[in-house]
Design a protein around this motif. Structure first.
Motif, PDB file in Angstrom:
ATOM      1  N   PRO A  82     -46.663  -0.980  -8.610  1.00 47.90           N
ATOM      2  CA  PRO A  82     -47.094  -2.359  -8.323  1.00 47.90           C
ATOM      3  C   PRO A  82     -46.193  -3.397  -8.996  1.00 47.90           C
ATOM      4  CG  PRO A  82     -48.488  -1.402 -10.007  1.00 47.90           C
ATOM      5  CD  PRO A  82     -47.564  -0.314  -9.563  1.00 47.90           C
ATOM      6  N   THR A  83     -45.354  -2.951  -9.926  1.00 49.73           N
ATOM      7  CA  THR A  83     -44.516  -3.908 -10.647  1.00 49.73           C
ATOM      8  C   THR A  83     -43.380  -4.453  -9.781  1.00 49.73           C
ATOM      9  OG1 THR A  83     -43.073  -2.172 -11.524  1.00 49.73           O
ATOM     10  CG2 THR A  83     -44.998  -2.757 -12.839  1.00 49.73           C
ATOM     11  N   ASP A  84     -43.131  -3.819  -8.624  1.00 47.84           N
ATOM     12  CA  ASP A  84     -42.079  -4.303  -7.729  1.00 47.84           C
ATOM     13  C   ASP A  84     -42.561  -5.438  -6.836  1.00 47.84           C
ATOM     14  OD1 ASP A  84     -40.340  -2.394  -8.748  1.00 47.84           O
ATOM     15  OD2 ASP A  84     -40.910  -0.892  -7.248  1.00 47.84           O
ATOM     16  N   ASN A  85     -43.836  -5.759  -6.904  1.00 51.29           N
ATOM     17  CA  ASN A  85     -44.406  -6.815  -6.074  1.00 51.29           C
ATOM     18  C   ASN A  85     -43.920  -8.190  -6.523  1.00 51.29           C
ATOM     19  OD1 ASN A  85     -46.734  -8.825  -5.342  1.00 51.29           O
ATOM     20  ND2 ASN A  85     -47.087  -7.010  -4.042  1.00 51.29           N
ATOM     21  N   SER A  86     -43.806  -9.104  -5.584  1.00 49.53           N
ATOM     22  CA  SER A  86     -43.315 -10.452  -5.894  1.00 49.53           C
ATOM     23  C   SER A  86     -44.221 -11.190  -6.865  1.00 49.53           C
ATOM     24  CB  SER A  86     -43.154 -11.272  -4.613  1.00 49.53           C
ATOM     25  OG  SER A  86     -44.401 -11.439  -3.964  1.00 49.53           O
ATOM     26  N   VAL A  87     -45.522 -10.872  -6.864  1.00 56.61           N
ATOM     27  CA  VAL A  87     -46.454 -11.533  -7.789  1.00 56.61           C
ATOM     28  C   VAL A  87     -46.074 -11.228  -9.243  1.00 56.61           C
ATOM     29  CG1 VAL A  87     -48.843 -11.583  -8.587  1.00 56.61           C
ATOM     30  CG2 VAL A  87     -48.360 -11.585  -6.147  1.00 56.61           C
ATOM     31  N   VAL A  88     -45.702  -9.974  -9.504  1.00 58.10           N
ATOM     32  CA  VAL A  88     -45.299  -9.574 -10.857  1.00 58.10           C
ATOM     33  C   VAL A  88     -43.939 -10.185 -11.192  1.00 58.10           C
ATOM     34  CG1 VAL A  88     -44.800  -7.625 -12.374  1.00 58.10           C
ATOM     35  CG2 VAL A  88     -46.599  -7.439 -10.645  1.00 58.10           C
TER      36      VAL A  88
END
Length: 303
Positions: A82-88
């Protein structure tokens, strides 16, 4: 769940890496438990919120390391990261912009400081050890953890070369050969002779003047460096700024001022990245550049 993840990883990563990731994941899990959120798998928004709250008290380097630990846990659990998401990504960008601070750099233990500190080392067993350790650390550009991993067996017969068995940038233990100066070889031989060492850990602790069978740990080496600097009556601010990286930093700075190119310094210190080395030597190279500028201006003004 955390224990299961790290049990699988034993032997594949260094103990220090696993210890750091475990500690970071415990912080993240505790935060998630307190906010009634799942930590594995974690939603991107959960991680972004975690980053935003961590910014209140933690340095950006700590936050980034904790996000790396979360990514590591998902990889080891065979889950999408999930760390590759733009939110992160955007949360980390906000954190970096909110904290316009450069990574804190340890002071360099240069040859000038080394000479003062070694000269103040007493002729006792611990003094001989300290002088040898500081000199080897400077010549090899080693971190404290790398010095702790050295064994007598890694030395050649006349103490002019030593094999650095492990390094942060050498996770598979390929090792590298480092060369020791005549002065360092002399100090090292004096320590080996006084301690009657023929095998095992090269740098060891002393308890009531008795030699331990175990190597010095990294925290002991850091304390040793500061104690030796204090004994040499260096400025208190200088003593406080020295760390287990200081010999590595100082030697790299000295090599830069001596005209050694970046590739040569990288090879000597086992660096894989120009960016990391640049932070080590930038202060020394900038100072040299300005000294040359001032000397040039004197010549021009005198003409």
């Amino acid at each position: 769940m955390i224990d299961a993840i790290f049990t699988r990883c034993e032997g594949a990563y260094s103990d220090n890496t696993l210890r750091g990731y475990r500690n970071d994941l415990k912080h993240f899990k505790a935060w998630c438990d307190g906010h009634d959120m799942d930590w594995l798998p974690a939603a991107p928004q959960t991680i972004a919120d975690f980053v935003d709250t961590q910014l209140e008290t933690k340095a950006i380097s700590t936050i980034k390391h904790r996000v790396d630990a979360i990514k590591f846990a998902h990889r080891m659990a065979d889950l999408p990261s999930p760390t590759d998401n733009s939110v992160v990504y955007l949360a980390l960008r906000r954190a970096r912009r909110a904290r316009h601070r450069r990574p804190k750099q340890s002071a360099g233990l240069t040859s000038e400081l080394l000479a003062k500190i070694v000269a103040a080392c007493p002729g006792t067993l611990s003094g001989k050890r300290d002088a040898a350790l500081l000199s080897v650390g400077y010549d090899t550009l080693c971190r404290s953890g790398e010095l702790a991993a050295m064994y007598v067996e890694h030395l050649n017969a006349d103490c002019s070369r030593i094999r650095v068995p492990v390094a942060k940038s050498d996770p598979f233990g390929d090792g590298r050969i480092a060369y020791l100066s005549t002065a360092t070889a002399t100090r090292l031989s004096a320590w080996l002779s006084a301690a009657d060492l023929h095998e095992g850990p090269l740098f060891r602790g002393l308890h009531t003047r008795q030699l331990s069978n175990r190597p010095l740990d990294t925290s002991s080496i850091r304390r040793l460096i500061k104690a030796a600097a204090k004994r040499a009556e260096l400025e208190p601010a200088t003593v406080r700024s020295l760390s287990g990286h200081s010999m590595r930093v100082g030697a790299a700075q000295d090599m830069m001022l001596a005209g050694v190119d970046m590739i040569g310094i990288m090879h000597a210190g086992g660096w894989k990245s120009h960016a990391v080395l640049s932070r080590y030597v930038e202060n020394a190279s900038a100072e040299l550049m300005h000294e040359r500028r001032w000397e040039g201006l004197k010549v021009l003004n005198a003409a």
